[in-house]
Scaffold this active site. Sequence first.
Site, short mmCIF file in Angstrom:
data_model
loop_
_atom_site.label_atom_id
_atom_site.label_comp_id
_atom_site.label_asym_id
_atom_site.label_seq_id
_atom_site.Cartn_x
_atom_site.Cartn_y
_atom_site.Cartn_z
N ARG A 1 22.21 32.96 52.00
CA ARG A 1 22.51 33.78 53.18
C ARG A 1 21.35 33.81 54.17
O ARG A 1 21.55 33.93 55.38
CB ARG A 1 22.84 35.21 52.76
N LYS B 1 17.31 24.54 24.36
CA LYS B 1 16.17 24.66 23.45
C LYS B 1 16.16 23.51 22.44
O LYS B 1 17.19 23.14 21.89
CB LYS B 1 16.25 25.99 22.69
N HIS C 1 25.75 32.83 23.79
CA HIS C 1 24.56 32.36 23.05
C HIS C 1 24.80 32.33 21.54
O HIS C 1 24.61 31.30 20.88
CB HIS C 1 23.36 33.29 23.30
N GLU D 1 14.70 40.67 21.52
CA GLU D 1 13.95 40.72 22.78
C GLU D 1 13.08 41.97 22.80
O GLU D 1 13.50 43.04 22.35
CB GLU D 1 14.90 40.76 23.98
N ASP E 1 26.84 40.44 26.83
CA ASP E 1 25.75 39.62 27.40
C ASP E 1 25.35 38.47 26.48
O ASP E 1 24.96 37.40 26.97
CB ASP E 1 24.54 40.53 27.66
N LYS F 1 17.57 44.70 22.55
CA LYS F 1 16.42 44.84 23.44
C LYS F 1 15.47 45.89 22.88
O LYS F 1 15.85 46.73 22.09
CB LYS F 1 16.89 45.24 24.85
N ASP G 1 24.91 27.20 29.22
CA ASP G 1 24.28 28.22 28.39
C ASP G 1 22.87 27.71 28.12
O ASP G 1 22.68 26.78 27.34
CB ASP G 1 25.05 28.41 27.08
N HIS G 2 21.87 28.32 28.77
CA HIS G 2 20.52 27.74 28.71
C HIS G 2 19.94 27.75 27.31
O HIS G 2 19.00 27.01 27.03
CB HIS G 2 19.58 28.46 29.68
N LYS H 1 26.64 31.64 33.06
CA LYS H 1 27.29 32.77 32.41
C LYS H 1 27.02 34.03 33.24
O LYS H 1 26.04 34.04 34.01
CB LYS H 1 26.81 32.91 30.96
#
Length: 513
Positions: A62, A203, A261, A237, A256, A361, A198-199, A169
């Site tokens: 934008r 890995k 994942h 995490e 999430d 988390k 999916d990052h 995602k």
Amino acid sequence: MAQTEVLPATAKPRVGRTGDPCVMVIFGFTGDLTRRKLIPALYNLATQQLLSREFAVIGVGRSPMSDDDVRKKVTEDFKQFATGTVDNDLWEWFVRRMNYVSGDFDDPATYDKLKETLAKVDQEHNSHGNYFFYLATAPNFFGDIVERLAKVALMTEENGHWRRVIVEKPFGHDLDSAKALNQQLLKVASEHQIYRIDHYLGKETVQNILALRFANGIFEPIWNRRYIDHVQISVAETVGVEKRGGYYDGAGALRDMVPNHIMQLITLTAMEPPISFEANAVRDEQAKILHAIQPFSSEDVLSKTVRGQYGEGPMNNQPVPAYRSEDGVPPDSRTETFVAMRLLIDNWRWAGVPFFLRTGKRLPCRNTHVVIQFRRAPFMLFRETQVEDMMPNQLVLHIQPEEGISLRFAAKTPGPAMQLGEVNMDFAYADYFGVVPSTGYERLLHDCMTGDATLFQRADMVEAGWSIVNPVLDVWKALPPRTFPNYPAGAWGPKESDELMERDGRRWRNFEK
């Protein structure tokens, strides 16, 4: 026709196939994902000569900016987020390939401008009419962007040109929305054009699960219910929700992490050997696992799943706030920040072997790993010795932050008495193969450029993942939690998570810092 530019001589020797000539279009170019991950990943591919010399980037956002403004901004950002030493000549070669189109994602004029810019850039860089579109935007734009691209014929494949779209995602927020998104995408694009990214699958250790299982004769014969007691998958995490409180409170840990994942880790760990490493052969076997996971009844949700929300507590000797005190989070939020589940896979290989998963988390350390715990050896031989317990063997696949594999086994300790000690044999990628600068996106972007969809999810896989978690979402919505927050920041989740394992006579493998 433009002259093909030669890569600077400082680029490293190539290992693997160079990506096809193409233009990458990034929607959401001015966002965090682009500067932190995508640009560094593309540069890393250039250093390994895996990026075509006939390559260019067009950003769409934008903010009104010129191409020169964009190149200056990208250069400044890259100084902060580069994953290794920067070669100035190579960076100059790379940044000259940056172009920009400003406009709103819902404005038809933006797509007309983009089409004109693509034609110009294609001619300048001889990219053979191959385009792929990366949707680094809010999820509500995914379907509409692809539809608008199709309206100006930018998804049309003809004369040997390919067109692909990478969708970040989340792929929907429940089963119905995932199906609706798939239907919207598939109305204007073919499945082979859609790359649902999916990052985690970028890995090294995730990809190495297949190599470990199928390239070594010692593992596959014992990779079944006869020898394996259970499997644990943990995605821990240390961070809270940071500045994503508004988004996260509408999603939660289950949405999430689990349908994407964690389900990917489960399928790669549990799948049957594919007939080849061709994309659909691998994904067919992954899909079979997803469909074989026992569905949850309402009673199962109450007994086989755990949810948690962190309260205040110490992290690195510093107090951190409770989830409900984070920016953008309502003070009475019922959103979970921790999930644990017990799954069963109904097939011949895994019948009766529980798969335990957890993610959360504000846990004690950042660590993603898969634990394969083998059955205990018979105790009878050691009955008349000082050995009181037989520890089970464990094979651990460490995925992040340090990537590697470790094997735990028993050995006799020195001395006249028969006593056993625990031995850990560790393999770290960095020690054996050196460190390759990586964001986790290099492999995935390269695969898209070469048309390899193995590490990307198909529509049926996305929907199967949501089918597993949908009953849990329904029950949790109907029965609000009464004990939130139920674990302090810095703990390994609520006590109910440990009890989930203890009821089976098992316990979590925790890795501290």
